[in-house]
Scaffold this active site. Structure first.
Site, PDB file in Angstrom:
ATOM      1  N   SER A   1       0.991  -1.208   0.088  1.00 19.77           N
ATOM      2  CA  SER A   1       0.026  -0.066   0.067  1.00 19.77           C
ATOM      3  C   SER A   1       0.868   1.337  -0.006  1.00 19.77           C
ATOM      4  CB  SER A   1      -1.004   0.165   1.373  1.00 19.77           C
ATOM      5  OG  SER A   1      -1.804  -0.949   1.161  1.00 19.77           O
TER       6      SER A   1
ATOM      7  N   GLU B   1     -10.424   6.565   2.321  1.00 12.50           N
ATOM      8  CA  GLU B   1      -9.759   5.232   2.420  1.00 12.50           C
ATOM      9  C   GLU B   1     -10.817   4.393   3.310  1.00 12.50           C
ATOM     10  OE1 GLU B   1      -6.046   2.577   3.365  1.00 12.50           O
ATOM     11  OE2 GLU B   1      -6.477   4.025   4.613  1.00 12.50           O
TER      12      GLU B   1
END
Length: 547
Positions: A152, A368
């Site tokens: 990520s 997110e």
């Protein structure tokens, strides 16, 4: 992780013996039965032919058609024509308006199989998430510069800053490798994010996550770091680096140019901002960065820790920092919803502030849903699907609160996972339950959802004197939200997958997001639509006056 090679050699010998004892060849040559072997005809009807499949089949499937119209060909003709009309209407005219506002949603680890399984979890195979109804979609290739399968950190650099980077680094070019403190400190290697480009145009900016605010994905908004784990000074020191030379992520959130200008910051990770002594934080420098943030921004800035505070902010609030947990926010299925705000609730408050603070210049907001990823890492498939459903609720709210005329909404993922949806279960079969179409060759049922690797390996095996045997899932409570789904390879944590991920877009210039492309293309397309940064934009092409 160390493996016992002698143990695994014995394990594979047992497998070979098992195959041979059942009259199975390891290397099958092509025969007339191959089609049936690869595409078995399950016991849909009781026939003499089905006896050949008894060892693999469950009892006869009894389908209950919830929609009898599905038996009629006219139904499917109507479905196809309805989709055609929708496609023609949504694509007959390209929206080339200026994207005054941009909302970017990131479902961390939200793979294509996660979406497929999530639809069934949400109510049925024919369901759709709201963003799957967007008129335009594409696929992005997620690899890092130095790894086939991404994390990520490098992906955040790609989809936020427009360049591909090395595994575990954030906001830096690929000239900087993991742990390279000197490289991090060299500003020539720094790359700026969409948030920085938006702030340069006077736009309001915000950041929402249900992970730690210092975690890899949100850190891509404001940080330049040679190790994603350097969330506070203790972590930098553990790797024998100097936090005075290489400031940690929490410090950068408070003092970096982008971090200081963020109007809204909502998430978890309070411990990384507080001293280890006195405040139960994890910082060794004794600093209380939350207090320092409050001092920097004055009386109209609000710091909050609870849902109640979030929903009762003073109207004068111009900057907001909300840290609702010491670590990540709890999973939706575990949370006390009177205490922990949802992504949807955080989004509503953020939009209210950004609309006011933008003063007509627009805003950029990054949202997110990060716990999809965490659930997959622990083989918690039910929680991963539930987090995806919660993520979609925020997307739905964003659509209701904005206009397609001036707001570009992009929904994507950073990487995939190894979860697969397997077998030939009947429609409406419990997606987090047993596959109801066949047994394994060992005479035991298997789960529709499973992982290529991860901690679910040992959880689903029985150790016997003769070797290993899979647990009978009919005797396992798979309805437990903390049930770890089966995996083929034992690992402490399930890995990411390397497959492409979806990109869904609606609003100005959403048509740019069709096709298969490198992940780092995404911010270039957003910047073009919103006239951000110094590269090619709709404004430089003369489609709109410069901001």
């Amino acid at each position: 992780m160390l493996f016992n090679h002698k143990f695994y050699s014995q394990f594979f010998i047992i497998i070979i013996i098992f195959y041979c004892s059942h009259g199975l060849a390891i290397d099958k040559s092509t025969t007339d039965d191959d089609e049936e072997r690869m595409h078995p005809l399950f016991n849909f009807k009781a026939t003499a032919r089905s006896a050949r499949l008894e060892k693999r089949a469950l009892p006869m499937l009894r389908f209950e058609y919830l929609k009898n119209r599905e038996l009629d060909s006219n139904h499917w003709q109507e479905v196809g024509q309805s989709i055609l009309e929708k496609q023609l209407k949504s694509k007959s005219t390209l929206n080339t308006n200026l994207a005054k506002n941009v909302i970017m949603f990131l479902g961390d680890g939200m793979s294509i199989p996660t979406l497929t399984a999530g639809r069934v979890y949400m109510g049925g195979e024919e369901k759709q998430f709201s963003f799957e109804e967007f008129p335009y979609m594409g696929l992005s290739k997620t690899y890092c510069v130095n790894t086939q399968v991404a994390d990520s950190a490098c992906t955040a650099t790609a989809y936020l800053a427009g360049i591909k980077a090395n595994y575990a680094t954030i906001g830096l070019t690929a000239a900087v490798s993991l742990y390279d403190c000197a490289g991090q400190n060299n500003t020539a290697h720094h790359v700026s994010s969409l948030a920085a480009w938006a702030q340069a145009q006077g736009m309001a900016t915000g950041l929402i996550t249900n992970t730690r605010i210092t975690h890899a994905s949100p850190a891509g908004i404001f940080a330049h770091i040679a190790n994603r784990n350097w969330e506070d000074d203790e972590q930098v020191l553990k790797d024998n680096s100097d936090p005075n030379v290489c400031p940690d992520i929490a410090h950068q959130m408070i003092y970096s140019d982008v971090g200081r200008k963020l109007n809204v910051i909502l998430g978890g990770g309070r411990k990384h901002f507080l001293p280890k002594l006195k405040r139960n934080g994890s910082r060794l420098d004794g600093r209380n960065l939350i207090q320092e943030w409050k001092s920097l921004h004055g009386s109209t800035a609000q710091y909050i820790e609870t849902r109640e505070e979030l929903l009762n902010l003073p109207e004068s609030t111009d900057k907001l920092l909300g840290l609702f947990a010491m670590d990540h926010l709890p999973y939706h299925l575990d949370s006390d919803r009177t205490v922990t705000p949802s992504l949807e609730e955080m989004l509503q408050v953020a939009l209210d502030i950004l609309k006011t603070q933008s003063e007509g210049k627009g805003y950029f907001l990054f949202v997110e849903g990060g716990r999809i990823d965490h659930a997959h890492h622990d083989s918690l498939a039910m929680k991963a699907l539930d987090e995806t459903v919660e993520f979609d609720k925020a997307v739905q709210l964003a659509q209701l609160q904005t206009s397609n005329d001036d707001t570009l909404i992009v929904v994507t993922s950073d990487h995939s996972h190894t979860m697969s949806v397997a077998g030939y279960s009947s429609r409406k079969n419990d997606i987090v339950g047993i596959n109801n179409s066949q047994m394994g060759l060992d005479g035991l049922p298997y789960a529709t959802l499973s992982y290529a690797n991860g901690p679910g390996y040992t959880n689903n095996l029985l150790t016997q004197s003769t070797g290993f045997q899979r647990k009978n899932l009919q005797q396992v409570n798979m309805d437990d939200k903390d049930y770890q789904f089966p995996s083929a390879v034992p690992l402490d944590s399930e890995t990411h997958g390397g497959d492409d991920v979806g990109v869904f877009a609606k609003g100005p210039f959403a048509h740019l997001f069709t096709g298969v492309y490198e992940q780092n293309f995404i911010p270039h397309a957003i910047a073009y639509a919103s006239c951000l940064g110094s590269q090619k934009t709709a404004c430089s092409d003369g489609l709109h006056p410069r901001r």
